[in-house]
Design a protein around this motif. Structure first.
Motif, PDB file in Angstrom:
ATOM      1  N   VAL A 202      35.660  38.350  34.074  1.00 19.19           N
ATOM      2  CA  VAL A 202      35.617  38.875  35.597  1.00 19.19           C
ATOM      3  C   VAL A 202      37.142  38.506  35.464  1.00 19.19           C
ATOM      4  N   LEU A 206      40.273  41.494  35.677  1.00 19.91           N
ATOM      5  CA  LEU A 206      41.668  41.597  36.541  1.00 19.91           C
ATOM      6  C   LEU A 206      42.902  41.480  36.375  1.00 19.91           C
ATOM      7  N   LEU A 231      35.053  45.839  35.440  1.00 23.37           N
ATOM      8  CA  LEU A 231      34.737  45.813  36.711  1.00 23.37           C
ATOM      9  C   LEU A 231      35.343  46.356  38.507  1.00 23.37           C
ATOM     10  N   PRO A 232      36.301  45.757  37.735  1.00 27.03           N
ATOM     11  CA  PRO A 232      36.937  46.943  38.789  1.00 27.03           C
ATOM     12  C   PRO A 232      36.742  48.094  38.908  1.00 27.03           C
ATOM     13  N   TYR A 235      33.848  49.117  40.025  1.00 28.86           N
ATOM     14  CA  TYR A 235      33.397  48.559  41.548  1.00 28.86           C
ATOM     15  C   TYR A 235      34.053  49.742  42.124  1.00 28.86           C
ATOM     16  N   SER A 274      38.156  47.936  45.330  1.00 31.11           N
ATOM     17  CA  SER A 274      37.487  47.396  44.089  1.00 31.11           C
ATOM     18  C   SER A 274      38.136  45.822  43.986  1.00 31.11           C
ATOM     19  N   THR A 278      36.332  42.495  43.662  1.00 32.10           N
ATOM     20  CA  THR A 278      36.538  41.756  41.821  1.00 32.10           C
ATOM     21  C   THR A 278      36.894  40.342  42.351  1.00 32.10           C
ATOM     22  N   LYS A 281      33.610  38.482  43.656  1.00 31.61           N
ATOM     23  CA  LYS A 281      32.901  37.827  42.366  1.00 31.61           C
ATOM     24  C   LYS A 281      33.230  36.768  41.590  1.00 31.61           C
TER      25      LYS A 281
END
Length: 315
Positions: A202, A206, A231-232, A235, A274, A278, A281
């Motif tokens: 993750v 990012l 993931l970004p 989200y 987001s 991230t 997370k």
């Protein structure tokens, strides 16, 4: 790497450049392995270096395959094996690397002071790692081709895929290291590996969006350019405004994503929540990794593993 038997004709400056470009990832895995087996003082350091090289070869075999699957001309600003050698040779090179990794790993196991049962268990773990990553790559190809699926479903599948393609390496090393070091807390260490591996991936997702090419050595927004759903993006599509979501959908539907397109998506991400989500997370996953080893009896090992978590956390 230049001393790997049977690979003299492959291990040239081009090969070394690809290894060095992934040094952060490989060095982190090597560090985790070194920290875990440090509780075991009886085995030769050179032997563990050979084991680490086996894993390094396995990683490179996947990178070579990944570039072939993506039809990528460049990785980290370096010409890929796919671009230099073409499809047929690239597939064979990846297979040679994987086979050599397995031979080297098994050869090293012979010298480890383990029971026959544990040695067989380690071979199965190594081969299962290969199968798991291949399965993850297959799922990623099938999953990432459809932008219109439910984004809640995409988040669930995302976690499954990054476990298989990235976190499984960390999970393997913690389990294998625990066997070699004869540590009793194997389940806790395995879970630590899973969470820290997820956090690392993750974080890498990012950094692709917010990192400076000067610091990372990588072109900014590569995942966006390749229309990968990280993931970004997930989200943003779950929590962003309709206008923000529209920008992403339109660009991800294009056949070719241009640099202005990439910058547009990065700007949308930067103005949304987001990025903050991230980061949160990543830190949450690191905290979960630390929790898994809270009852570890080896205090020195526990503190070193905690320090690794702090390196991955992001402000």
């Amino acid at each position: 790497m230049r001393e790997v038997n049977g690979l003299e004709y492959l291990v040239d400056d081009f090969f070394i450049k690809h290894i060095e470009a992934e040094s952060e990832y490989i060095n982190l895995l090597t560090t985790i392995y070194g920290v875990t087996i440090s509780a075991h003082k009886r085995d030769d350091l050179e032997l563990h270096i050979k084991i680490a090289k086996s894993l390094e070869l396995l990683i490179v075999s996947f990178l070579v395959t990944d570039d072939f699957l993506d039809k990528s001309d460049y990785r980290n600003h370096i010409t890929t094996f796919y671009k230099k050698y073409g499809s047929e040779q690239t597939v064979l090179i990846a297979e040679i690397l994987k086979s050599t990794a397995t031979i080297s790993f098994c050869d090293s196991l012979k010298l480890l002071k383990l029971s026959v049962e544990d040695k067989f268990k380690c071979i199965i773990l190594f081969e299962d790692l290969y199968r798991t990553v291949c399965a993850g790559q297959l799922e990623e190809i099938k999953w990432l081709s459809n932008i219109s699926d439910s984004w809640k479903d995409k988040e669930e599948i995302y976690w499954q895929i990054i476990y298989k393609t990235t976190a499984s390496f960390f999970h393997f090393l913690m389990v294998f290291g625990a066997i070699v070091a004869e540590l009793p807390d194997r389940k806790s260490l395995a879970e630590y590996g899973r969470y820290i591996g997820l956090a690392y991936q993750v974080r890498d997702d990012l950094i692709d969006v917010i990192g400076s090419p000067r610091d990372t050595g990588k072109q900014k927004g590569n995942d966006i350019r390749e229309k990968k759903i990280r993931l970004p993006i997930i989200y943003l599509m779950l929590n962003g405004t309709i206008a923000e979501q529209k920008v992403v959908k339109e660009i991800y539907k294009k056949n070719i994503v241009t640099t202005p397109d990439v910058n547009k998506v990065i700007n949308v991400l930067g103005n949304s929540t987001s990025i903050k989500m991230t980061k949160s997370k990543i830190n949450e996953l690191c905290d979960k990794a630390v929790f898994q080893i809270s009852s570890l009896k080896n205090e020195e090992l526990k503190e070193q593993l905690k320090d690794i978590c702090q390196l991955i956390k992001i402000d």
